[in-house]
Design a protein around this motif. Structure first.
Motif, PDB file in Angstrom:
ATOM      1  N   ARG A   5     -85.697  70.896 -13.221  1.00 45.94           N
ATOM      2  CA  ARG A   5     -86.930  70.329 -13.185  1.00 45.94           C
ATOM      3  C   ARG A   5     -86.879  68.543 -12.974  1.00 45.94           C
ATOM      4  O   ARG A   5     -86.404  68.087 -13.567  1.00 45.94           O
ATOM      5  CB  ARG A   5     -87.894  70.880 -14.348  1.00 45.94           C
TER       6      ARG A   5
ATOM      7  N   SER B  17     -82.860  76.322 -13.684  1.00 45.83           N
ATOM      8  CA  SER B  17     -83.237  75.448 -14.810  1.00 45.83           C
ATOM      9  C   SER B  17     -83.837  73.981 -14.422  1.00 45.83           C
ATOM     10  O   SER B  17     -84.190  73.262 -15.404  1.00 45.83           O
ATOM     11  CB  SER B  17     -82.572  75.299 -16.074  1.00 45.83           C
TER      12      SER B  17
ATOM     13  N   PRO C 155     -94.665  68.423 -14.435  1.00 47.93           N
ATOM     14  CA  PRO C 155     -95.159  69.488 -15.475  1.00 47.93           C
ATOM     15  C   PRO C 155     -94.294  70.871 -15.233  1.00 47.93           C
ATOM     16  O   PRO C 155     -94.005  70.971 -13.917  1.00 47.93           O
ATOM     17  CB  PRO C 155     -96.320  69.704 -15.440  1.00 47.93           C
ATOM     18  N   PRO C 156     -93.916  71.677 -16.136  1.00 42.66           N
ATOM     19  CA  PRO C 156     -93.252  72.815 -15.973  1.00 42.66           C
ATOM     20  C   PRO C 156     -94.020  73.832 -15.262  1.00 42.66           C
ATOM     21  O   PRO C 156     -95.108  73.743 -15.564  1.00 42.66           O
ATOM     22  CB  PRO C 156     -92.673  73.205 -17.167  1.00 42.66           C
ATOM     23  N   ASP C 157     -93.410  74.570 -14.285  1.00 43.72           N
ATOM     24  CA  ASP C 157     -93.952  75.565 -13.733  1.00 43.72           C
ATOM     25  C   ASP C 157     -94.040  76.752 -14.342  1.00 43.72           C
ATOM     26  O   ASP C 157     -92.902  77.320 -14.670  1.00 43.72           O
ATOM     27  CB  ASP C 157     -93.396  75.841 -12.371  1.00 43.72           C
ATOM     28  N   ARG C 158     -95.284  77.014 -14.930  1.00 43.94           N
ATOM     29  CA  ARG C 158     -95.259  78.463 -15.833  1.00 43.94           C
ATOM     30  C   ARG C 158     -95.832  79.435 -15.105  1.00 43.94           C
ATOM     31  O   ARG C 158     -96.226  80.592 -15.660  1.00 43.94           O
ATOM     32  CB  ARG C 158     -96.102  78.103 -16.991  1.00 43.94           C
ATOM     33  N   THR C 159     -95.697  79.406 -13.710  1.00 37.97           N
ATOM     34  CA  THR C 159     -95.826  80.659 -12.824  1.00 37.97           C
ATOM     35  C   THR C 159     -95.054  81.811 -13.119  1.00 37.97           C
ATOM     36  O   THR C 159     -93.966  81.562 -12.888  1.00 37.97           O
ATOM     37  CB  THR C 159     -96.540  80.454 -11.500  1.00 37.97           C
ATOM     38  N   PRO C 160     -95.559  83.113 -13.503  1.00 36.85           N
ATOM     39  CA  PRO C 160     -94.732  84.165 -13.634  1.00 36.85           C
ATOM     40  C   PRO C 160     -94.007  84.470 -12.473  1.00 36.85           C
ATOM     41  O   PRO C 160     -94.772  84.260 -11.307  1.00 36.85           O
ATOM     42  CB  PRO C 160     -95.327  85.415 -13.955  1.00 36.85           C
TER      43      PRO C 160
ATOM     44  N   TRP D 193     -85.394  80.751  -8.567  1.00 36.18           N
ATOM     45  CA  TRP D 193     -86.263  81.039  -9.567  1.00 36.18           C
ATOM     46  C   TRP D 193     -85.379  81.069 -11.014  1.00 36.18           C
ATOM     47  O   TRP D 193     -85.811  81.074 -12.132  1.00 36.18           O
ATOM     48  CB  TRP D 193     -86.633  82.660  -9.224  1.00 36.18           C
TER      49      TRP D 193
ATOM     50  N   LYS E 164     -95.332  85.028  -7.501  1.00 31.98           N
ATOM     51  CA  LYS E 164     -94.900  84.452  -6.202  1.00 31.98           C
ATOM     52  C   LYS E 164     -94.100  85.289  -5.232  1.00 31.98           C
ATOM     53  O   LYS E 164     -93.754  84.895  -4.147  1.00 31.98           O
ATOM     54  CB  LYS E 164     -93.506  83.426  -6.602  1.00 31.98           C
TER      55      LYS E 164
END
Length: 306
Positions: free
Chosen positions: A43, A41, A48-53, A38, A57
């Motif tokens: 990737r 940084s 694509p970047p994971d924009r899930t808050p 979490w 999770k």
């Protein structure tokens, strides 16, 4: 204005430290699938970047929470007991007179669970690595295949590596406790390889966050064949590097802050590999007095006074 910004930064830092060092360890037993990535940084290129808050999770589990509380309570009892006995849970006399120590041995599945394997498959490569118990459950067998094919992501230029790394030692509330090897000066490995070279990696517990990529390396050359060999590497031979680059400012290994130890194969030769490990230990050689094997150059030397 400047003072208000300083107060705001201090409040944010205090809130972050309070969460990571206070609430997070306490709530961690109740959280399923907690992952340190979490806070990473990294990737993979092309994804694509994971924009899930992060809070989406989290999966709370009461059963896992009860099991985690039992585990941490057992760690707390052991931690207090070892502290009463002496350094590293040993009597002081035994700790001071100790000449050899087995740091890791492989006699069961619980010993293999203390290690993590990885390869360039994490960045899109095609190398493979496996870890299992050897014959009669008396060793660990590390094997796989090296493939130097570079993934077609437009950014990666090198590929073809496999590694095995020990997990950090955790105490109560998943606090990391580094190893103290200051009583020893030599690393001992009893292995049986196939003739391919390996790199020994030692990670230390850094004081600051920007030192998280610091590592100490040295090479291990296996001779192959059916016979076991004992490889002794003095700690003074390990050279200091960061992010894969050897640093000009060399210094001795911090033996009192050892975090993890790993083995990496990346000789850029396609094909299978195999390494069998009996144990990894420590040894104190009284005849070896060298602190570091590398010259320490003075950067930007000043002219001597006349």
């Amino acid at each position: 204005m400047a003072s208000s910004l300083k107060i705001l930064d201090a409040a944010c830092l205090l809130k972050k430290c309070h969460w990571q060092n206070g609430l997070c360890p306490l709530l961690r037993p109740l959280v399923d699938s907690y992952n340190l990535t979490w806070y990473s940084s990294y990737r993979r290129p092309g994804t694509p970047p994971d924009r899930t808050p992060p809070w989406k999770k989290i999966n709370f589990s009461f059963q896992k929470g009860v099991e985690g509380i039992k585990t941490h309570f057992g760690r707390l009892v052991k931690e207090v007991t070892d502290h009463v006995k002496g350094p590293e849970g040993r009597p002081l006399k035994q700790y001071m007179m100790e000449q050899t120590r087995v740091a890791w041995e492989f006699r069961g599945q619980e010993d293999l669970d203390k290690w993590v394997i990885s390869s360039d498959a994490e960045i899109g490569g095609k190398s493979e690595i496996y870890l299992q118990l050897g014959k009669n459950n008396q060793s660990a067998l590390l094997y796989g295949n090296i493939n130097t094919t570079v993934p077609r992501d437009g950014e990666t230029r090198y590929s073809g590596y496999c590694s095995m790394r020990s997990k950090p030692r955790l105490v109560t509330f998943d606090r990391k406790k580094p190893y103290d090897w200051s009583n020893f000066n030599t690393l001992v490995l009893r292995v049986r390889g196939d003739g391919r070279p390996w790199m020994i990696n030692i990670y230390t517990d850094p004081y600051f966050s920007h030192q998280k990529d610091d590592i100490y390396n040295y090479f291990m050359f296996t001779r192959g064949g059916p016979y076991w060999e004992e490889i002794k590497v003095p700690f003074s031979k390990f050279f200091f590097a960061s992010r894969g680059r050897i640093q000009d400012n060399q210094h001795a290994l911090w033996l009192d802050k050892i975090s993890t130890l790993g083995l990496t194969i990346a000789d850029q030769v396609n094909g299978p590999f195999q390494l069998e490990i009996d144990f990894i230990g420590l040894f104190c050689d009284a005849a070896h007095t060298e602190e570091t094997a590398y010259e320490l150059y003075e950067r930007n030397p000043k002219n001597p006074k006349k």
